[in-house]
Design a protein around this motif. Structure first.
Motif, mmCIF file in Angstrom:
data_model
loop_
_atom_site.group_PDB
_atom_site.id
_atom_site.type_symbol
_atom_site.label_atom_id
_atom_site.label_comp_id
_atom_site.label_asym_id
_atom_site.label_seq_id
_atom_site.Cartn_x
_atom_site.Cartn_y
_atom_site.Cartn_z
ATOM 1 N N GLY A 212 -18.138 -9.925 -0.957
ATOM 2 C CA GLY A 212 -16.723 -9.638 -0.813
ATOM 3 C C GLY A 212 -16.502 -8.209 -0.365
ATOM 4 N N GLY A 213 -15.367 -7.955 0.264
ATOM 5 C CA GLY A 213 -15.058 -6.607 0.711
ATOM 6 C C GLY A 213 -14.816 -5.687 -0.473
ATOM 7 N N GLY A 214 -15.626 -4.641 -0.590
ATOM 8 C CA GLY A 214 -15.468 -3.698 -1.686
ATOM 9 C C GLY A 214 -14.267 -2.797 -1.475
ATOM 10 N N ILE A 215 -13.706 -2.308 -2.574
ATOM 11 C CA ILE A 215 -12.540 -1.428 -2.526
ATOM 12 C C ILE A 215 -12.980 -0.016 -2.882
ATOM 13 N N ASP A 216 -12.699 0.902 -2.004
ATOM 14 C CA ASP A 216 -12.980 2.312 -2.270
ATOM 15 C C ASP A 216 -11.819 2.874 -3.085
ATOM 16 N N TRP A 217 -11.999 2.882 -4.405
ATOM 17 C CA TRP A 217 -10.897 3.254 -5.285
ATOM 18 C C TRP A 217 -10.496 4.707 -5.122
ATOM 19 N N MET A 218 -11.450 5.586 -4.839
ATOM 20 C CA MET A 218 -11.093 6.986 -4.641
ATOM 21 C C MET A 218 -10.211 7.148 -3.414
ATOM 22 N N GLN A 219 -10.538 6.413 -2.361
ATOM 23 C CA GLN A 219 -9.706 6.481 -1.162
ATOM 24 C C GLN A 219 -8.317 5.912 -1.435
ATOM 25 N N VAL A 220 -8.267 4.851 -2.242
ATOM 26 C CA VAL A 220 -6.973 4.275 -2.605
ATOM 27 C C VAL A 220 -6.142 5.281 -3.397
ATOM 28 N N ILE A 221 -6.800 5.991 -4.326
ATOM 29 C CA ILE A 221 -6.080 6.982 -5.134
ATOM 30 C C ILE A 221 -5.581 8.127 -4.262
ATOM 31 N N PHE A 222 -6.450 8.634 -3.370
ATOM 32 C CA PHE A 222 -6.044 9.730 -2.491
ATOM 33 C C PHE A 222 -4.868 9.318 -1.610
ATOM 34 N N ALA A 223 -5.051 8.212 -0.882
ATOM 35 C CA ALA A 223 -4.014 7.776 0.060
ATOM 36 C C ALA A 223 -2.747 7.349 -0.673
ATOM 37 N N GLY A 224 -2.915 6.585 -1.756
ATOM 38 C CA GLY A 224 -1.745 6.132 -2.502
ATOM 39 C C GLY A 224 -0.955 7.273 -3.118
ATOM 40 N N SER A 225 -1.670 8.309 -3.575
ATOM 41 C CA SER A 225 -0.985 9.458 -4.173
ATOM 42 C C SER A 225 -0.129 10.183 -3.148
ATOM 43 N N TYR A 226 -0.685 10.384 -1.958
ATOM 44 C CA TYR A 226 0.089 11.061 -0.913
ATOM 45 C C TYR A 226 1.273 10.202 -0.466
ATOM 46 N N LEU A 227 1.050 8.900 -0.319
ATOM 47 C CA LEU A 227 2.142 8.027 0.126
ATOM 48 C C LEU A 227 3.267 7.989 -0.902
#
Length: 336
Positions: free
Chosen positions: A48-63
């Motif tokens: 399955g496609g893995g989720i890069d949680w750190m990238q999600v946190i970085f991008a989500g925080s800025y958004l």
């Protein structure tokens, strides 16, 4: 000592090359095709496609922080300061209300505000009321704003009470920065480092978003006086200081002195070991600083929840809508 420096440099270079290779593998179609050819079909389907949680946190925080919460923080700070100094062009007095009815309605709103606030006794034994929560501050702000922009009372007694409540509101909602200067320093340090590496990066869209993220963190870290007093009662401190404690602990490592005794001889300073420890500390501090700096918007979101979650002002909510939601039921009950 020289061997350690070489090992550290090789480690950093290998890490950089690995990151670049990983990014290239994700973007280069030829690499993807090669991977698909060498991977069995059943294994490909099972992964399955893995989720890069750190990238999600970085991008989500800025958004979330920059594009959603930052405008709310700016608007709330502006409205808290401008209450009582409204532009006459914003006055919309209902034509169906007489002067006496407007005074009565203003009195009704003031009574509602008074019932909402927290009573206390001052040092001289006088019964007083004050703001102790964000919900009270927001309620008081909406009520006073409705009186000033929709009712414009003429009764001197009502006007005096409005002025008194305005003074209470402005005093209790005075905000003070209680965030971490370490976080601000790390976030600004990223921009300085980027400018040193390539001045052109400072002209990118990320720089603008990051600067807004820094501003968002600063504004969201401004705590109102009523919340600051409650924090002092519960934690006996103006700030939690978690990041500051971590950074202070790292910098405290520079004060450690190391000594060595060779074959039972006198103890002497081991400068080589101290140099090794210093290099490790520098690498650790740089890594932590970069990590903290990129999370500036995330920390801003946390501070928004602490300082603004119950007191932010919705720019879409009109004064008459607030009054209708809070007092129309009382009017219907009185008429019936």
């Amino acid at each position: 000592m020289k061997k350690l420096l070489i090992v550290i440099l090789l480690f950093v270079l290998c890490g950089t090359i690995g990151v670049q290779a990983s990014a290239l593998a994700q973007t280069d179609p030829s690499v993807e095709n090669t991977t698909e050819q060498t991977t069995p079909a059943d294994q490909t389907e099972s992964k399955g496609g893995g989720i890069d949680w750190m990238q999600v946190i970085f991008a989500g925080s800025y958004l979330l922080g920059v594009f959603v919460l930052f405008p709310l923080v700016v608007y709330t700070n502006y409205q808290e300061k401008m209450l009582g100094d409204e532009n006459p062009d914003k006055f919309k007095i209902p034509e169906d209300l007489s002067e006496e009815e407007r005074n009565d309605r203003a009195e009704q709103v003031l009574v509602g505000i008074e019932e909402k606030l927290t009573p206390f006794t001052d040092d001289e034994g006088n019964e007083m009321i004050t703001i102790t929560s964000g919900a009270q501050a927001r309620y008081m702000r909406h009520g006073l704003n409705y009186i000033n922009t929709r009712l414009c009372p003429s009764d001197p007694v009502v006007c005096a009470r409005v002025e008194e409540f305005l003074n209470v509101y402005k005093d209790r909602t005075t905000r003070e920065f209680t965030g971490s200067k370490w976080i601000l320093g790390c976030a600004i340090g990223i921009l300085v480092f980027m400018g040193i590496m390539d001045i052109g990066i400072l002209l990118s869209s990320f720089t603008l978003i990051h600067i807004i993220g820094i501003t968002f963190y600063y504004l969201s870290s401004r705590t109102a006086r009523y919340a600051l007093e409650k924090r002092m009662e519960n934690f006996n401190s103006r700030k939690l200081g978690i990041i500051g404690g971590v950074m202070a602990a790292l910098f405290a490592g520079f004060s450690i002195k190391e000594y060595v005794s060779v074959n039972g001889g006198p103890w002497q300073r081991d400068y080589e070991s101290e140099g090794t420890s210093t290099m490790i500390l520098i690498v650790a501090i740089v890594m932590v600083a970069f990590f903290v700096g990129f999370l500036v918007a995330f920390f801003g979101i946390l501070n928004f929840i602490i300082n603004y979650s119950t007191s932010f002002i919705n720019p879409l909510k009109k004064p008459e809508d607030w009054y209708a939601a809070k007092f129309k039921e009382q009017e219907v009950a009185m008429v019936s």
